[in-house]
Motif scaffolding. Structure first.
Motif, short mmCIF file in Angstrom:
data_model
loop_
_atom_site.label_atom_id
_atom_site.label_comp_id
_atom_site.label_asym_id
_atom_site.label_seq_id
_atom_site.Cartn_x
_atom_site.Cartn_y
_atom_site.Cartn_z
N THR A 83 28.18 46.89 42.84
CA THR A 83 29.56 46.71 42.41
C THR A 83 30.29 47.99 42.77
N ILE A 84 31.24 47.87 43.69
CA ILE A 84 31.94 49.05 44.20
C ILE A 84 33.35 49.08 43.62
N HIS A 85 33.62 50.08 42.81
CA HIS A 85 34.97 50.29 42.26
C HIS A 85 35.72 51.21 43.22
N THR A 86 36.85 50.76 43.73
CA THR A 86 37.59 51.52 44.73
C THR A 86 38.86 52.13 44.14
N THR A 87 39.55 52.88 44.98
CA THR A 87 40.80 53.54 44.58
C THR A 87 42.01 52.66 44.80
N LEU A 88 41.83 51.48 45.40
CA LEU A 88 42.96 50.63 45.78
C LEU A 88 43.77 50.22 44.55
N ASP A 89 45.05 50.58 44.56
CA ASP A 89 45.95 50.22 43.47
C ASP A 89 46.60 48.88 43.82
N PRO A 90 46.38 47.83 43.02
CA PRO A 90 46.87 46.50 43.41
C PRO A 90 48.39 46.44 43.56
N GLN A 91 49.12 47.16 42.72
CA GLN A 91 50.58 47.16 42.84
C GLN A 91 51.01 47.78 44.17
N THR A 92 50.39 48.89 44.53
CA THR A 92 50.71 49.54 45.79
C THR A 92 50.32 48.67 46.98
N GLN A 93 49.14 48.06 46.91
CA GLN A 93 48.68 47.22 48.01
C GLN A 93 49.61 46.04 48.24
N GLY A 98 50.88 72.55 48.38
CA GLY A 98 50.18 73.18 49.49
C GLY A 98 48.69 72.93 49.52
N GLU A 99 48.16 72.17 48.55
CA GLU A 99 46.73 71.89 48.52
C GLU A 99 46.45 70.53 49.15
N TYR A 100 45.57 70.52 50.13
CA TYR A 100 45.17 69.29 50.81
C TYR A 100 43.91 68.73 50.17
N CYS A 101 43.88 67.41 49.96
CA CYS A 101 42.69 66.72 49.44
C CYS A 101 42.31 65.62 50.42
N SER A 102 41.06 65.65 50.85
CA SER A 102 40.59 64.67 51.83
C SER A 102 40.65 63.26 51.24
N PRO A 103 40.94 62.26 52.06
CA PRO A 103 41.07 60.88 51.55
C PRO A 103 39.75 60.34 51.00
N VAL A 104 39.82 59.63 49.90
CA VAL A 104 38.65 58.94 49.33
C VAL A 104 39.04 57.51 49.00
N ALA A 105 38.08 56.62 49.10
CA ALA A 105 38.34 55.21 48.84
C ALA A 105 37.45 54.63 47.75
N ILE A 106 36.40 55.35 47.37
CA ILE A 106 35.43 54.82 46.41
C ILE A 106 35.44 55.67 45.14
N GLU A 107 35.63 55.01 44.02
CA GLU A 107 35.59 55.70 42.71
C GLU A 107 34.16 55.78 42.18
N SER A 108 33.45 54.66 42.21
CA SER A 108 32.09 54.61 41.69
C SER A 108 31.37 53.40 42.24
N ILE A 109 30.03 53.45 42.19
CA ILE A 109 29.20 52.32 42.61
C ILE A 109 28.06 52.17 41.61
N THR A 110 27.82 50.95 41.19
CA THR A 110 26.63 50.64 40.40
C THR A 110 25.76 49.69 41.20
N ASP A 111 24.45 49.88 41.11
CA ASP A 111 23.54 49.00 41.85
C ASP A 111 23.25 47.75 41.02
N ALA A 112 22.33 46.93 41.52
CA ALA A 112 22.04 45.64 40.87
C ALA A 112 21.49 45.81 39.45
N ARG A 113 20.91 46.97 39.17
CA ARG A 113 20.38 47.24 37.84
C ARG A 113 21.38 47.94 36.93
#
Length: 731
Positions: free
Chosen positions: A331-341, A537-552
């Motif tokens: 189960t992959i929780h992403t950064t995608l904001d539904p309102q923005t998308q 002035g601070e740059y932050c590299s792009p990220v798309a994944i907040e967290s992942i849980t495996d099948a267990r």
């Protein structure tokens, strides 16, 4: 529990198991595979003990591949992706009818025999001898489970699948030994494993997926006739497919029902009543992959896959990462904001039609975190006409194209580099309509020399200009003079610190024309880079994944955004002031937001192959590109989104897309002010050093080359000299 004999030898049970495996091997092989009768028994028995002993004692069972669910930042489902549609469930969540049906039709003596069914073998041998071929097999459920493990381990590799299913003595020997070993798990566990691993046709692996596919219900809710139908499919999923051949599937179902009655799992009356019912399917068509993503998020979904396959956080090698992705169950929780998308996709689709001769892509990120909040484009994710699987928002290595020239949206990077070098925002240059690049120009490793010529968009754009006005009007010759004075290396290093790189992964070319944005880049790169201006002035590299849980349900390590100082806060605030002027009364006026602070820059490439707007507020930074992904269609005399254009500018198409996308994305959200510094417009002096007075305050003049004009005190920039000369940059 079996005990070892004195001296550490194998227990009686182990000896018996080994003896059983060897003694029945020949018979079991003959019962399960087709071999010439003459000499087969001797060949099977000869050397069997040696081969049997060399097989590893324990079967390594790979985790079953399952579906992975990708969620947005609010927990809403974006898509399900899988190599095999499966959801593992416990035996208590499988209908008792299903458990009984599969045992009755596949291995009726499952609870009476061990790993190998001697009676079954003798029966099969007799039947096969009478038929002269292999009309009946003798594999137990345990043996079938082992075979399915081999297939599962082979994955999607056709050669390995062929090896796992080939009818050879060697494979059968392995199957028999592992079946003996697996009996220690107990019958219920073996049955559970079998029902979760086996294939039921229609892309459904395991009984839960099968129940969902054919009846749109959970496996625990299967009725008698439904369970019998699924149990019958296993022997030949294509032949007994109820979707494509309901008559054959019905006959097979009724065979299962009768078998259940024969072994006393149900009464004859129950079997008869169930057999009279027509098959009533409620098919759920498989929704696999990013093509099913909602709100145009297919490209973001595919970007998640690319991140997984490319980041060593998920495995040391690409092969290991690919195997883990195909295994699924996450189960992959992403950064995608539904309102923005939704807002991005709505804006892009309304302004650029999918069948237009050009396309558009847009990405919005969050300053300070690097979170990708939305990613959309005008051409949908797919395989049909006017569709594509190329993510026009990202670099080539992440599934994108070759990138697009960002044009004048690169100028703020050069301005930031100059400010960091100590250049004043009041710096003036002659900025003629047309000029040659100054030569030579210092690079990181030497000098650039050339005779290239550049010019401004309009003949009326003739300096002298200061940085604020030159930025607002996007004056090419100003920025050519700026980078030539400063040198190319500071601009290259600033771009690197801001994460701004070529879409093809190659190093930035160290040429003065880089100030005009002639090197191809992606919208995600530009959006993340501009976010540094909004973030002090601070740059932050792009990220798309907040967290992942495996099948267990276990948390997996995920890549984090890496933040670094790209420039001083003073420089970032100065750029904010310059770019706010662009949307207030400059080239980007059509992109300005109502009721909140914003800043940005327009851009148009040579020959109008691409047009851009990149801008930001304190809480969102976005980039919009419009153009031909193939770099063939020039945007002259063109209709885009139903609107005709003589020429396309960054202001008239990308700008409104950005405005509408950001307006929707930020609706109902805080509207903080941008951090800025005052930059007074000192007016425009002549080349002869004319000065002037404005409300009692001295106004700077612009002298000839290295000739001072008027001067003034700069209270807002205490680190700058008090007197600024007006020549071509001398101060």
């Amino acid at each position: 529990m079996a005990k070892k004999r004195e001296g550490g030898g194998p227990s009686r049970a182990q000896m018996a198991a080994k003896f059983l495996g060897v003694s029945v091997l020949a018979g079991a092989v003959l019962a399960g595979i087709a071999l010439p009768a003459a000499g087969a028994l001797g060949l099977a028995a000869k050397g069997s003990v040696e081969g049997f002993d060399e097989i590893p004692a324990n079967l390594k069972t790979p985790p079953l591949s399952q579906r992975t669910t990708i969620l947005d930042a609010d927990g809403g489902e974006i898509a399900k992706v899988y190599s095999r549609d499966r959801r593992v469930v416990s035996l208590k969540n499988i209908s008792p009818y299903m458990q009984k049906a599969i045992v009755a039709i596949e291995d009726a003596r499952f609870y009476q025999h061990g790993a190998i069914d001697l009676k079954g073998i003798l029966r099969a041998l007799n039947k096969n001898a009478q038929s002269g071929g292999v009309s009946q097999g003798a594999s137990t459920l345990t043996q079938q489970y082992v075979k399915n493990v081999f297939i599962e381990e082979a994955g999607d590799d056709p050669d390995k699948v062929a090896q796992a299913t080939q009818q050879t003595l060697g494979r059968k020997v392995k199957e028999l030994k592992y079946a003996i070993q697996l009996e220690k798990l107990g019958k219920r566990k073996i049955l559970q494993n079998y029902l979760n691993i086996t294939f039921f046709g229609q892309q459904a692996y395991g009984v839960e997926a099968a129940a969902q596919r054919y009846f749109s219900k959970h496996a625990k809710d299967l009725k008698l006739e439904e369970a019998a139908l699924l149990a019958g499919i296993v022997q030949s999923p294509s032949r007994y497919d109820p979707v494509n051949d309901p008559q054959e599937a019905t006959r097979r179902r009724n065979t299962v029902l009768q078998r259940m009655a024969d072994v006393k799992d149900i009464t004859q009356a129950q079997a008869h009543a169930a057999a009279q019912k027509p098959i009533q399917l409620k098919v759920s068509h498989p929704k696999n992959g990013c093509i099913t993503a909602v709100d145009g998020a297919g490209f973001f979904c595919d970007y998640i896959r690319k991140v997984f396959l490319n980041d060593k956080a998920f495995g040391k090698t690409r092969k290991a990462r690919s195997k883990r992705w195909n295994q699924g169950g996450m189960t992959i929780h992403t950064t995608l904001d539904p309102q923005t998308q939704k807002s991005i996709q709505k804006s892009v689709s309304e302004h650029v039609y999918e069948d237009d001769p050009v396309a558009s892509a847009a990405t919005i990120v969050e300053p300070g975190t690097g979170k990708i909040l939305g990613m959309g484009q005008s051409r949908p994710y797919g395989f049909g006409p006017h569709q594509t699987q190329i993510n026009l928002s990202v670099d080539h290595g992440m599934g994108g194209g070759a990138g697009y020239q960002p044009g004048s949206t690169f100028k703020p990077v050069v301005a930031a580099a100059a400010l960091e070098q100590g250049t004043s925002p009041y710096q003036k240059y002659s900025s003629p309509y047309r000029m040659r690049y100054p030569s030579p120009v210092q690079t990181c490793n030497g000098e650039w020399q050339g005779t290239d010529v550049t010019q401004n968009e309009n003949k009326s754009e003739v300096g002298p200009y200061g940085m604020k006005e030159a930025t607002a009007k996007s004056v090419n010759t100003y920025f050519v003079q700026l980078i030539s004075d400063m040198g190319i290396c500071p601009a290259v290093r600033m771009a690197q610190k801001m994460g701004i790189e070529r879409a093809d992964g190659k190093p930035l070319q160290q040429v003065p024309s880089m100030t005009l944005g002639v090197q191809e880049m992606s919208p995600l790169t530009m959006a993340a880079g501009y976010a540094a201006f909004a973030n002090g002035g601070e740059y932050c590299s792009p990220v798309a994944i907040e967290s992942i849980t495996d099948a267990r349900g276990k948390e997996m390590a995920v890549p984090q955004s890496s933040c670094r100082g790209a420039m001083s806060k003073k420089t970032a605030d100065t750029i904010n002031t310059l770019l706010r002027g662009v949307v207030q009364d400059g080239t980007g006026k059509k992109a300005g937001l109502t009721g909140r602070d914003s800043a940005g820059k327009t851009g148009t490439s040579d020959s109008r192959y691409a047009a851009w707007f990149v801008g930001y507020t304190p809480n969102a930074a976005g980039a919009v590109w419009v153009g031909d992904p193939q770099h063939q269609r020039k945007m002259y005399d063109i209709t885009i989104g139903g609107v005709p254009h003589d020429k396309v500018y960054g202001a008239d198409t990308p700008g409104p897309i950005w405005r509408d996308a950001m307006t929707g994305a930020l609706a109902g959200r805080p509207a903080p002010a941008l951090s800025t510094v005052p930059i007074n417009d000192p007016g425009k002096g002549g080349n002869k050093g004319r000065g002037g007075k404005e409300k009692g305050r001295q106004r700077p003049g612009h002298g000839g080359d290295n000739k001072p004009g008027g001067g003034w005190h700069i209270p807002d920039f205490p680190d700058f000299p008090d007197v600024l000369g007006g020549g071509n940059g001398g101060w």
